[in-house]
Write a protein that holds these residues in place. Structure first.
Motif, PDB file in Angstrom:
ATOM      1  N   GLY A   1       0.608  -1.161  -0.082  1.00  0.00           N
ATOM      2  CA  GLY A   1      -0.230  -0.266  -0.117  1.00  0.00           C
ATOM      3  C   GLY A   1       0.868   0.605   0.252  1.00  0.00           C
ATOM      4  O   GLY A   1       2.295   1.564   0.423  1.00  0.00           O
ATOM      5  N   LYS A   2       0.018   2.404  -0.306  1.00  0.00           N
ATOM      6  CA  LYS A   2       1.385   3.741  -0.471  1.00  0.00           C
ATOM      7  C   LYS A   2       1.656   4.078   0.667  1.00  0.00           C
ATOM      8  O   LYS A   2       1.000   3.666   1.578  1.00  0.00           O
ATOM      9  N   SER A   3       1.807   5.207   0.680  1.00  0.00           N
ATOM     10  CA  SER A   3       2.286   5.661   2.127  1.00  0.00           C
ATOM     11  C   SER A   3       3.072   7.290   2.165  1.00  0.00           C
ATOM     12  O   SER A   3       3.349   8.318   0.877  1.00  0.00           O
ATOM     13  N   ASP A   4       2.174   8.298   2.871  1.00  0.00           N
ATOM     14  CA  ASP A   4       2.966   9.516   2.263  1.00  0.00           C
ATOM     15  C   ASP A   4       4.206  10.034   2.527  1.00  0.00           C
ATOM     16  O   ASP A   4       4.501  10.473   1.228  1.00  0.00           O
ATOM     17  N   MET A   5       5.219   9.222   2.794  1.00  0.00           N
ATOM     18  CA  MET A   5       6.475   9.671   2.264  1.00  0.00           C
ATOM     19  C   MET A   5       6.861   9.359   1.354  1.00  0.00           C
ATOM     20  O   MET A   5       7.132   9.805   0.190  1.00  0.00           O
ATOM     21  N   ARG A   6       6.391   7.800   0.677  1.00  0.00           N
ATOM     22  CA  ARG A   6       6.552   7.201  -0.451  1.00  0.00           C
ATOM     23  C   ARG A   6       6.607   7.910  -1.657  1.00  0.00           C
ATOM     24  O   ARG A   6       6.549   8.305  -2.906  1.00  0.00           O
TER      25      ARG A   6
END
Length: 449
Positions: free
Chosen positions: A166-171
Motif C-alpha cells: 500500500g501507499k505511504s505519504d513519504m513514498r
C-alpha cells in the motif's frame, strides 16, 4: 583388588586438593566464566552512566578471555558509537557479523554507524542485508536511493511497495519528486498502464496516469484514459476531469458543464484541480457568454473556500479586460458571499462603477464605507468624485478636504485629490482655490515623472 586401588587414589586426590587450597588465595581460583561475567556486567554499568571509555576497557578484558564472543564485539561497537569513534564502532560490529551473521542487531549497529556518518552508499549494502531479516527495511532503502540520487531504483522500489503493502505519504512525496524530472515519466506511464491492465478496478492508477498525460500536454491520451476509467468505474468523479477538457475542446458546452459540476461537487478531488477546471471554463465563457449563468453556479461551489475568493478573482479577470459589467457582477457576488470588510474588492467595485458612470451608487456606497473605514483615503476620494459628477460640489469639497489628510506617500492619489478639489471649487465659483488645487496637482504629477 580394584576396589582397594580406587579408594587409595581417591584419598591421594583429596589430599592434593586440600594442599592446593591451602596454598592459593580465593581470588586466584575464580574460573574464567566468573571473570568474564564480572567484566561484562561492569561494562554495562559503566555504559549506563555514559562512562564509555571505562566500558570499552572492561569489554577489552572480556575479549581477552573470549575473543570470539560476538555479543562482546557488538557491545564494544555500541560504546564506540556512543563516543563517536565511528571507525572503531563499524569495525566492532563488522567483527560481530563475521562471527554470527544471523544476528539482525549486529547489522543494525553497522547501519547506525553508516547513517550517522552519512555514508549512504554503505548504508545501502547493509540495508540490503537487513531486508533478509525484515522487509520493512525496504522503506529505508527507498530513502537511501533518494539520498544517493538513484532515482530509477527508487521508483522501481516505490512501485513495488505501493503494490504489495500500500501507499505511504513519504513514498508519494518521493515519487512526485522523481516524476517532476521528465525523463522518469515514461517509465511511470508504462508502470501505470501495466497496473491498469492488471487491476482495472483500481481508480488511483487511472488518476495518476491522467495527471501525467496532462502534465505532458497529451490531452488526447488523458481523455482516452478518462474514458477507460468511466467505462470500468462509472461512478468515478475523476473520470469527469479528463472528459471535461475533452468536451470543452469539442465545444460541447452542456456535456462540459455536466462534467464540471460533478468535479466541483466532489469531495475526492483536490481544490487545485477544481480551480484549474473553473479557470478553463471561465475562458470558455468569455467566448461563449450564453453559459454565464452556469459560471455563476460553478462559483457557488467555492463559497466556503477561505484560501481563494473565486468570485473576486473572476471579477479581476474581467476588470483587466475592461468588461466592467461582468466585473461588477462578480465583485458584488464576492462581497455578498463574504463580507463588506474586503477593502480591495470594494475599491475595485467602486472603480468599475465609475467606469460605467453609476455615480449615484458610487456616492451612496463610498459614503457608507467612509463611516466604516474613517482613515481609508480612497473611499473619501470616490465620494468626492461621485459628488462632483452629480454637481453636489459642497459635499464633494468637504469629503475631499477631510480625506486628503489621510493620504500617505501616494503621489498619484494625492494629485487626484487635488484635481477633484479643483473641480469642486470650480463648481462652487471659487476660481482662486480652483487654480491653487489644479496647480498642486500639476506639481505632484511633474514630481512623479
Amino acid at each position: 583388588m580394584k576396589k582397594s586401588v580406587s579408594i587409595f587414589l581417591f584419598l591421594v586426590l583429596l589430599c592434593n586438593s586440600a594442599s592446593l587450597l591451602a596454598q592459593t588465595e580465593p581470588e586466584e581460583i575464580k574460573n574464567e566464566t566468573d571473570q568474564f561475567e564480572e567484566h561484562f556486567y561492569e561494562s554495562l554499568k559503566q555504559k549506563g552512566i555514559e562512562n564509555y571509555d571505562k566500558a570499552i576497557t572492561e569489554l577489552g578484558y572480556c575479549l581477552k578471555l573470549k575473543p570470539n564472543e560476538a555479543s562482546v564485539h557488538s557491545e564494544m561497537g555500541r560504546n564506540y558509537l556512543a563516543s563517536k569513534q565511528y571507525e572503531n564502532a563499524y569495525s566492532s560490529f563488522d567483527k560481530a557479523t563475521q562471527i554470527d551473521s544471523k544476528n539482525k542487531w549486529f547489522w543494525v549497529g553497522m547501519y547506525d554507524v553508516c547513517y550517522q556518518t552519512k555514508n549512504y552508499n554503505q548504508c545501502i549494502v547493509v540495508v540490503n542485508k537487513l531486508i533478509e531479516f525484515d522487509p520493512i527495511y525496504k522503506d529505508d532503502l527507498v530513502s537511501l536511493y533518494m539520498n544517493t540520487q538513484q532515482f530509477d531504483k527508487a521508483l522501481v522500489l516505490i512501485n513495488e511497495l505501493n503494490e504489495k503493502v500500500g501507499k505511504s505519504d513519504m513514498r508519494d512525496l518521493y515519487k512526485a519528486q522523481i516524476l517532476s524530472q521528465g525523463k522518469f515519466q515514461n517509465a511511470e506511464i508504462d508502470n501505470l498502464l501495466a497496473q491498469i491492465k492488471l487491476n482495472p478496478k483500481v481508480e488511483s492508477n487511472y488518476v495518476a496516469l491522467i495527471k501525467l498525460y496532462s502534465e505532458k500536454n497529451e490531452a488526447q491520451k488523458a481523455t482516452e484514459i478518462a474514458k477507460k476509467l468511466e467505462a470500468e468505474i462509472p461512478e468515478s468523479d475523476w473520470a469527469q476531469v479528463g472528459l471535461f477538457k475533452f468536451y470543452l475542446d469539442k465545444k460541447e458546452g452542456p456535456n462540459a458543464i455536466k462534467a464540471m459540476n460533478i468535479v466541483l461537487a466532489s469531495s475526492k478531488i483536490d481544490s487545485k484541480i477544481k480551480h484549474r477546471v473553473l479557470n478553463e471554463f471561465l475562458n470558455f465563457v468569455n467566448t461563449n457568454p450564453q453559459y454565464s449563468p452556469d459560471l455563476e453556479k460553478a462559483i457557488s461551489y467555492f463559497d466556503k473556500d477561505s484560501d481563494v475568493k473565486v468570485a473576486k478573482e473572476i471579477g479581476k479577470y474581467f476588470h483587466a479586460k475592461k468588461q466592467w459589467d461582468k466585473a461588477i457582477t462578480y465583485y458584488e457576488l464576492s462581497l455578498k458571499n463574504s463580507s463588506n470588510e474586503d477593502v480591495e474588492t470594494n475599491l475595485l467595485l467602486l472603480q468599475a462603477y465609475v467606469e460605467t458612470k453609476q455615480f449615484e451608487i458610487v456616492k451612496k456606497k463610498a459614503s457608507s464605507l467612509v463611516e466604516s473605514y474613517p482613515t481609508q483615503p480612497q473611499f473619501y476620494y470616490f465620494s468626492g468624485l461621485a459628488n462632483n459628477q452629480l454637481k453636489e460640489y459642497k459635499k464633494a469639497a468637504t469629503m475631499l478636504e477631510v480625506g486628503i489628510d489621510f493620504v500617505v506617500e501616494d503621489v498619484i492619489l494625492e494629485a487626484n485629490f487635488n484635481l477633484q478639489l479643483g473641480e469642486a471649487y470650480n463648481g462652487l465659483g471659487d476660481f482662486k482655490k480652483k487654480e491653487m488645487y489644479f496647480s498642486k496637482a500639476n506639481q505632484l504629477l511633474k514630481a512623479k515623472k
